[in-house]
Scaffold this active site. Structure first.
Site, PDB file in Angstrom:
ATOM      1  CG  ASP A 154     -37.038  97.927 -68.640  1.00 12.69           C
ATOM      2  OD1 ASP A 154     -37.548  99.059 -68.590  1.00 12.69           O
ATOM      3  OD2 ASP A 154     -37.264  97.120 -69.562  1.00 12.69           O
ATOM      4  CD  GLU A 155     -38.274  97.484 -60.637  1.00  8.36           C
ATOM      5  OE1 GLU A 155     -39.229  96.964 -60.021  1.00  8.36           O
ATOM      6  OE2 GLU A 155     -37.221  97.883 -60.078  1.00  8.36           O
TER       7      GLU A 155
END
Length: 307
Positions: A167-168
């Site tokens: 989750d970047e």
């Protein structure tokens, strides 16, 4: 100890859009299951290798074995990376493959099956793409479930062994998307695990999704097979309720993390009873010296590179 997030090549996020064929219902042609994998010969922690397929061959993961017939060095190869994109017309998230990831998937017979036939699992990492869509901002359970189906369909179509969440770079709020909410990732994980009861689901322990694993009395922490530290060259125990056997507090970038640090992190992995050792950015050079630095500690022997 390094404290910066890994420096990954980001052409995946900027490459010409090649929307996943599965999003348009294209008939599957490459998802034949691999031959049954042989049992690993080695004893010790699970070794994971992320590969930037924009620049390097996934097949590099299979070129390292332990001296004396000790088996594969790496147990899991991670294709880095597919993306979660956002369709501003339909206001929905969708799974996207850039041309390099698509090429690996389309050529699964020569890029993925050889690893699986050696007993190496091949997992697809999914990453934000600066469009506002992320794992933590699905507005409804139905939206989360729809994306989970795209993920599980991709695993089935291409004969993969699972999905990795990173989750970047989502840039939550862009294109009118919502900010992270408490229910999104729980709904996504619940649906994906139901779709893939026997496949790998791993967590790169970073971003809003990683801290939103419980909602409405449901905690999805235990549904992950693995979780790992996202900061290369450091030791950090992922803050997720999993047994030590499924956690990698150690993280190294091959060729950039010093051999002494890689060895120290591997030694600590064994001495403190953790079951996973994470590596990133395996390239096409002979990295046997870098790899041996940690295999001596993890498995008691050197790594051998076979071109």
């Amino acid at each position: 100890m390094f404290t910066l997030v890994r420096s990954r090549v980001r052409t995946a996020a900027l490459a010409l859009s090649v929307v996943s064929a599965l999003a348009f219902g294209t008939t599957a042609t490459t998802g034949a299951a691999a031959a049954p994998a042989p049992a690993p010969a080695k004893q010790g922690p699970t070794s994971v290798a992320y590969v930037e397929v924009n620049n390097n061959s996934l097949l590099n993961v299979g070129k390292y074995t332990l001296a004396g017939g000790g088996g594969n060095v790496f147990d899991v190869a991670v294709i880095f990376a597919a993306n979660i994109n956002y369709d501003t017309g339909t206001k929905t998230a969708y799974l996207h493959f850039n041309e390099n990831v698509q090429r690996v998937l389309d050529n699964a017979a020569t890029q993925i099956r050889p690893l699986q036939q050696k007993g190496i699992k091949v997992v697809l990492s999914v990453l934000g793409n600066h469009q506002g869509a992320g794992f933590a901002n699905f507005p409804t359970q139905q939206a989360a479930s729809a994306f989970a189906k795209q993920l599980s369909d991709a695993v089935a179509k291409y004969g993969l062994d699972g999905i990795d969440f990173d989750d970047e770079y989502a840039e939550y709020g862009r294109n009118g998307t919502g900010q992270p909410n408490a229910s999104s990732f729980v709904h996504l994980m619940t649906a994906l695990r139901a779709n893939m009861p026997d496949k790998v689901i791993s967590l790169y322990n970073i971003g809003p999704a990683a801290s939103r694993l419980s909602y409405g009395g449901v905690d999805v922490s235990s549904t992950f097979d693995y979780a790992w530290n996202p900061y290369y060259g450091s030791w950090q125990v992922p803050g997720i309720a999993l047994p030590k056997s499924k956690l990698s507090p150690a993280a190294v970038e091959i060729g950039r993390t010093s051999q002494s640090t890689a060895a120290d992190l591997a030694r600590r992995t064994v001495s403190e009873g953790y079951g996973v050792y994470l590596t990133y950015n395996l390239d096409g050079a002979d990295r046997s010296a870098d790899v041996s630095a940690f295999t001596r500690q993890l498995y008691g022997g050197d790594a051998v590179y076979t071109p």
